[in-house]
Design an enzyme around this catalytic site. Structure first.
Site, mmCIF file in Angstrom:
data_model
loop_
_atom_site.group_PDB
_atom_site.id
_atom_site.type_symbol
_atom_site.label_atom_id
_atom_site.label_comp_id
_atom_site.label_asym_id
_atom_site.label_seq_id
_atom_site.Cartn_x
_atom_site.Cartn_y
_atom_site.Cartn_z
ATOM 1 N N HIS A 170 1.654 4.111 -3.141
ATOM 2 C CA HIS A 170 1.611 5.558 -2.762
ATOM 3 C C HIS A 170 2.971 6.067 -3.527
ATOM 4 C CE1 HIS A 170 -1.935 6.248 -0.746
ATOM 5 N NE2 HIS A 170 -1.703 6.071 0.443
ATOM 6 N N HIS A 183 -5.657 6.877 -2.590
ATOM 7 C CA HIS A 183 -6.801 5.840 -2.267
ATOM 8 C C HIS A 183 -7.523 5.672 -3.282
ATOM 9 C CE1 HIS A 183 -4.996 6.885 1.907
ATOM 10 N NE2 HIS A 183 -4.606 5.829 1.505
ATOM 11 N N HIS A 231 0.858 -1.254 -0.048
ATOM 12 C CA HIS A 231 0.116 0.085 0.069
ATOM 13 C C HIS A 231 0.945 1.358 0.000
ATOM 14 C CE1 HIS A 231 -3.791 2.472 1.241
ATOM 15 N NE2 HIS A 231 -2.736 3.056 1.490
ATOM 16 N N GLU A 232 1.910 1.143 0.965
ATOM 17 C CA GLU A 232 2.868 2.416 1.006
ATOM 18 C C GLU A 232 3.754 2.580 -0.167
ATOM 19 O OE1 GLU A 232 1.727 4.344 3.149
ATOM 20 O OE2 GLU A 232 0.783 3.346 4.422
#
Length: 409
Positions: A187, A193, A183-184
């Site tokens: 980014h 998101h 997830h990070e």
């Protein structure tokens, strides 16, 4: 209770027992989740529908929020470091450069305080990007722009490339879960998101009445977001859970529309659409499919007609804490010395760095069944530019992993 009633009672409970997910935690052990979807090579844009419960699903995302609540880092949307000047959406320089060979190499350095299991977990999360996309994370030499992955105070990242050394915080003890790490990293690749998309109102309803005023900016919609011409993904690793930031116990803040029963959010790993978005944003020509299922099938493109020249495809099978058994039903690949032309190769894990279960195999003899040691198996299919054949067809099933315990006196 008579035998008939007892059997009915057990049958009623069984789906709930099997539906309990086990997460990827690099502080302890490794496992994933599954759904009942059967995926083939042609279904690259079909993301799985997670089978985990809301409470378990949100345990992962709430882990980010719980860890970050005491963070000294100012964050937007729970885990994004805000940019000082450039717009987070209209930023042409926010993406990492692509080399002439089509690979996007992103230099990184790791916090020297990480222990061996932490380093292994981070590299495993990175390896899935490398297997499924053209993103390669490489150890930094002298590059100016690079990622500093360290155990700071939380789970957070910048949006896209910001220039120089930029921090991704993967805190020991709180953020060491594969889905959170991915997830990070996503980014840092330039992805926000999923619920922030400009078209989100067609797919979800934000329940503002259950969101405190201070948290409402975290549900901002970006009217000019680049959706890459790909569908909204309820099961994206970048999607909030249904109860994220709720101020009323049991009340959802994000509700799918028109079908409110659709499961949203997870932090287990990249979905097929996550992979497709990365490949489209970075102009990658990768053939990769994720199969989240307890059983299913896969086949080479065009089967039973001949496959194409110069193919390089992978299938990543993920199940819920179960060993995977792969059975080839048909197999016809052009024979070459050492199978250096066309071949199928199977790995005991989620990347090409994993242990090889079946080395390069070609010809017309059906291989023996292949069994993984964990809940992950990767199948690779490669062809050259010479003659082709009909290819292969395979099925897979899964069985519960038997764990051994040592009894200490």
């Amino acid at each position: 209770m008579d035998l008939k009633m007892l059997l009915i009672f057990i049958a009623f409970l069984l789906p709930s027992v099997l539906g309990f997910p086990i997460q990827d935690n690099y502080e302890n052990s490794t496992a994933t989740t599954e759904s009942t979807q059967v995926t083939t090579e042609e279904d690259i844009y079909d993301s799985p529908s997670p089978a985990e419960t809301d409470s378990e699903d949100e345990l992962i995302f709430n882990r980010i929020l719980e860890v970050n609540k005491d963070s000294s880092q100012y964050l937007q949307e729970g885990d994004i470091v805000p940019r000082r000047s450039r717009s987070a959406i209209n930023c042409r320089n926010c993406y990492w450069p692509q080399s002439r060979d089509g690979i996007v190499r992103i230099p990184y350095v790791l916090d020297p305080t990480y222990e061996e299991n932490h380093v292994k977990g981070i590299r495993e999360a990175m390896a899935e990007f490398e297997t499924l996309t053209c993103i390669n994370f490489v150890k930094r030499k002298t590059e100016r722009d690079y990622l500093i992955i360290r155990s700071a105070d939380g789970c957070w990242s910048n949006y896209g490339k910001v220039g120089g050394g930029q921090t991704i915080s993967v805190m020991k003890g709180g953020c060491m879960w594969k889905g959170i790490i991915q997830h990070e990293l996503d980014h840092a690749l330039g992805f926000l998101h999923e619920h922030s998309r400009s078209d989100r109102d067609k797919y979800v309803r934000i329940m503002w009445e259950y969101i405190s005023p201070a948290d409402r900016p975290d549900f901002k919609k970006f009217e000019n977001s680049n959706n890459l011409g790909l569908p909204y993904d309820y099961s994206s690793v970048m999607h909030y859970g249904p109860h994220t930031f709720t101020n009323t116990t049991g009340k959802a803040t994000i509700v799918p529309v028109p079908d409110g029963s659709v499961h949203i959010g997870q932090r287990l790993g990249l979905s097929n659409l996550d992979v497709a978005k990365i490949n489209r944003l970075y102009n990658c020509s990768r053939c990769s499919t994720i199969i989240d299922a307890a059983f299913g099938s896969l086949k080479s493109a065009n089967y039973p007609r001949n496959y194409s020249d110069n193919t390089n495809c992978v299938w990543l099978i993920r199940t819920r804490s179960r060993k995977i058994s792969l059975h080839f039903r048909a197999f016809e690949l052009r024979t070459t010395r050492g199978c250096q032309g066309d071949y199928v190769k199977v790995y005991d894990g989620s990347s090409k760095y994993s242990t090889v279960l079946m080395d390069k195999t070609c010809g017309s003899q059906i291989p023996t069944d292949v069994v993984s040691s964990s809940n992950l198996m990767l199948i690779e299919f490669v062809t050259d530019g010479a003659d082709t054949a009909s290819g292969f067809q395979a099925t897979f099933t899964s069985a519960k992993i038997q764990r051994r315990f040592k009894i200490r006196n």
